[in-house]
Write a protein that holds these residues in place. Structure first.
Motif, PDB file in Angstrom:
ATOM      1  N   ILE A   1       6.726   8.134  -6.133  1.00 13.74           N
ATOM      2  CA  ILE A   1       7.627   9.248  -5.837  1.00 13.74           C
ATOM      3  C   ILE A   1       8.996   9.008  -6.465  1.00 13.74           C
ATOM      4  O   ILE A   1       9.596   9.924  -7.049  1.00 13.74           O
ATOM      5  CB  ILE A   1       7.741   9.447  -4.313  1.00 13.74           C
ATOM      6  CG1 ILE A   1       6.420   9.959  -3.757  1.00 13.74           C
ATOM      7  CG2 ILE A   1       8.885  10.390  -3.951  1.00 13.74           C
ATOM      8  CD1 ILE A   1       6.343   9.981  -2.259  1.00 13.74           C
ATOM      9  N   ILE A   2       9.496   7.786  -6.384  1.00 20.92           N
ATOM     10  CA  ILE A   2      10.791   7.457  -6.989  1.00 20.92           C
ATOM     11  C   ILE A   2      10.757   7.664  -8.497  1.00 20.92           C
ATOM     12  O   ILE A   2      11.676   8.238  -9.089  1.00 20.92           O
ATOM     13  CB  ILE A   2      11.199   6.010  -6.641  1.00 20.92           C
ATOM     14  CG1 ILE A   2      11.546   5.905  -5.160  1.00 20.92           C
ATOM     15  CG2 ILE A   2      12.357   5.528  -7.506  1.00 20.92           C
ATOM     16  CD1 ILE A   2      11.700   4.490  -4.657  1.00 20.92           C
TER      17      ILE A   2
ATOM     18  N   PHE B   1      12.156  10.875 -13.311  1.00 19.00           N
ATOM     19  CA  PHE B   1      11.726  11.650 -14.476  1.00 19.00           C
ATOM     20  C   PHE B   1      12.296  13.057 -14.407  1.00 19.00           C
ATOM     21  O   PHE B   1      12.817  13.579 -15.402  1.00 19.00           O
ATOM     22  CB  PHE B   1      10.193  11.694 -14.539  1.00 19.00           C
ATOM     23  CG  PHE B   1       9.668  12.554 -15.645  1.00 19.00           C
ATOM     24  CD1 PHE B   1       9.665  12.095 -16.940  1.00 19.00           C
ATOM     25  CD2 PHE B   1       9.200  13.829 -15.385  1.00 19.00           C
ATOM     26  CE1 PHE B   1       9.201  12.885 -17.970  1.00 19.00           C
ATOM     27  CE2 PHE B   1       8.734  14.633 -16.405  1.00 19.00           C
ATOM     28  CZ  PHE B   1       8.737  14.157 -17.700  1.00 19.00           C
ATOM     29  N   ILE B   2      12.231  13.675 -13.250  1.00 19.12           N
ATOM     30  CA  ILE B   2      12.761  15.032 -13.096  1.00 19.12           C
ATOM     31  C   ILE B   2      14.263  15.048 -13.325  1.00 19.12           C
ATOM     32  O   ILE B   2      14.793  15.911 -14.032  1.00 19.12           O
ATOM     33  CB  ILE B   2      12.401  15.591 -11.702  1.00 19.12           C
ATOM     34  CG1 ILE B   2      10.906  15.865 -11.632  1.00 19.12           C
ATOM     35  CG2 ILE B   2      13.188  16.853 -11.398  1.00 19.12           C
ATOM     36  CD1 ILE B   2      10.407  16.201 -10.254  1.00 19.12           C
ATOM     37  N   ILE B   3      14.958  14.074 -12.761  1.00 18.17           N
ATOM     38  CA  ILE B   3      16.416  14.055 -12.893  1.00 18.17           C
ATOM     39  C   ILE B   3      16.841  13.864 -14.341  1.00 18.17           C
ATOM     40  O   ILE B   3      17.681  14.606 -14.861  1.00 18.17           O
ATOM     41  CB  ILE B   3      17.024  12.955 -12.003  1.00 18.17           C
ATOM     42  CG1 ILE B   3      16.907  13.355 -10.539  1.00 18.17           C
ATOM     43  CG2 ILE B   3      18.480  12.695 -12.362  1.00 18.17           C
ATOM     44  CD1 ILE B   3      17.254  12.243  -9.577  1.00 18.17           C
TER      45      ILE B   3
ATOM     46  N   ARG C   1       0.838  -1.199   0.000  1.00 15.93           N
ATOM     47  CA  ARG C   1       0.000   0.000   0.000  1.00 15.93           C
ATOM     48  C   ARG C   1       0.877   1.256   0.000  1.00 15.93           C
ATOM     49  O   ARG C   1       0.841   2.041  -0.913  1.00 15.93           O
ATOM     50  CB  ARG C   1      -0.927   0.021   1.230  1.00 15.93           C
ATOM     51  CG  ARG C   1      -1.906  -1.106   1.260  1.00 15.93           C
ATOM     52  CD  ARG C   1      -2.956  -0.957   0.162  1.00 15.93           C
ATOM     53  NE  ARG C   1      -3.840  -2.107   0.164  1.00 15.93           N
ATOM     54  CZ  ARG C   1      -3.863  -3.019  -0.772  1.00 15.93           C
ATOM     55  NH1 ARG C   1      -3.059  -2.938  -1.789  1.00 15.93           N
ATOM     56  NH2 ARG C   1      -4.693  -4.032  -0.712  1.00 15.93           N
ATOM     57  N   LEU C   2       1.678   1.410   1.037  1.00 14.57           N
ATOM     58  CA  LEU C   2       2.571   2.559   1.126  1.00 14.57           C
ATOM     59  C   LEU C   2       3.653   2.470   0.058  1.00 14.57           C
ATOM     60  O   LEU C   2       4.084   3.485  -0.484  1.00 14.57           O
ATOM     61  CB  LEU C   2       3.205   2.627   2.527  1.00 14.57           C
ATOM     62  CG  LEU C   2       4.226   3.722   2.753  1.00 14.57           C
ATOM     63  CD1 LEU C   2       3.555   5.080   2.626  1.00 14.57           C
ATOM     64  CD2 LEU C   2       4.873   3.567   4.101  1.00 14.57           C
ATOM     65  N   GLY C   3       4.066   1.275  -0.270  1.00 15.13           N
ATOM     66  CA  GLY C   3       5.119   1.079  -1.254  1.00 15.13           C
ATOM     67  C   GLY C   3       4.750   1.599  -2.632  1.00 15.13           C
ATOM     68  O   GLY C   3       5.605   2.091  -3.363  1.00 15.13           O
ATOM     69  N   ARG C   4       3.487   1.510  -2.999  1.00 17.42           N
ATOM     70  CA  ARG C   4       3.063   2.038  -4.305  1.00 17.42           C
ATOM     71  C   ARG C   4       3.279   3.534  -4.364  1.00 17.42           C
ATOM     72  O   ARG C   4       3.738   4.070  -5.376  1.00 17.42           O
ATOM     73  CB  ARG C   4       1.592   1.706  -4.551  1.00 17.42           C
ATOM     74  CG  ARG C   4       1.357   0.255  -4.797  1.00 17.42           C
ATOM     75  CD  ARG C   4      -0.096  -0.033  -5.048  1.00 17.42           C
ATOM     76  NE  ARG C   4      -0.313  -1.471  -5.076  1.00 17.42           N
ATOM     77  CZ  ARG C   4      -1.480  -2.031  -5.120  1.00 17.42           C
ATOM     78  NH1 ARG C   4      -2.570  -1.302  -5.128  1.00 17.42           N
ATOM     79  NH2 ARG C   4      -1.590  -3.342  -5.150  1.00 17.42           N
TER      80      ARG C   4
END
Length: 93
Positions: A50-51, A56-58, A42-45
């Motif tokens: 976020i990762i 993508f930003i990097i 649940r939290l891992g998704r």
């Protein structure tokens, strides 16, 4: 969302038809370790989202704004010649 893992499991069994995967094999245990982990996450998704956004930003946004295509701007069609002349000029100051 995680139906691909079951499809992968059946595809692996098709290719291993002559020797099907036993439930006590290491491959079976590793597969179900990840399958159960991702299924109950649940939290891992949220953390994976976020990762992926950070990656993508990097790799995309920073590349566009901070790392311009120097070779394309200065070579004007002859990239190999430009690189060769720059190497020669920098080797013999």
């Amino acid at each position: 969302m995680f139906g691909h893992f079951t499809e992968l499991y059946y595809i692996c069994n098709i290719f291993l038809k002559e020797r099907p995967m036993r439930k006590d094999s290491i491959l079976h245990k590793v597969f179900y370790l990840y399958y159960d982990g991702f299924r109950s996450m649940r939290l891992g998704r949220t953390l994976w989202a976020i990762i992926l956004i950070k990656l993508f930003i990097i790799f995309v946004v920073l590349k566009l704004f901070f790392f311009p295509n120097f070779l394309k701007q200065n070579a004007k069609g002859d990239e190999a010649g430009f690189v060769a002349s720059e190497l020669v000029e920098r080797a013999n100051p």
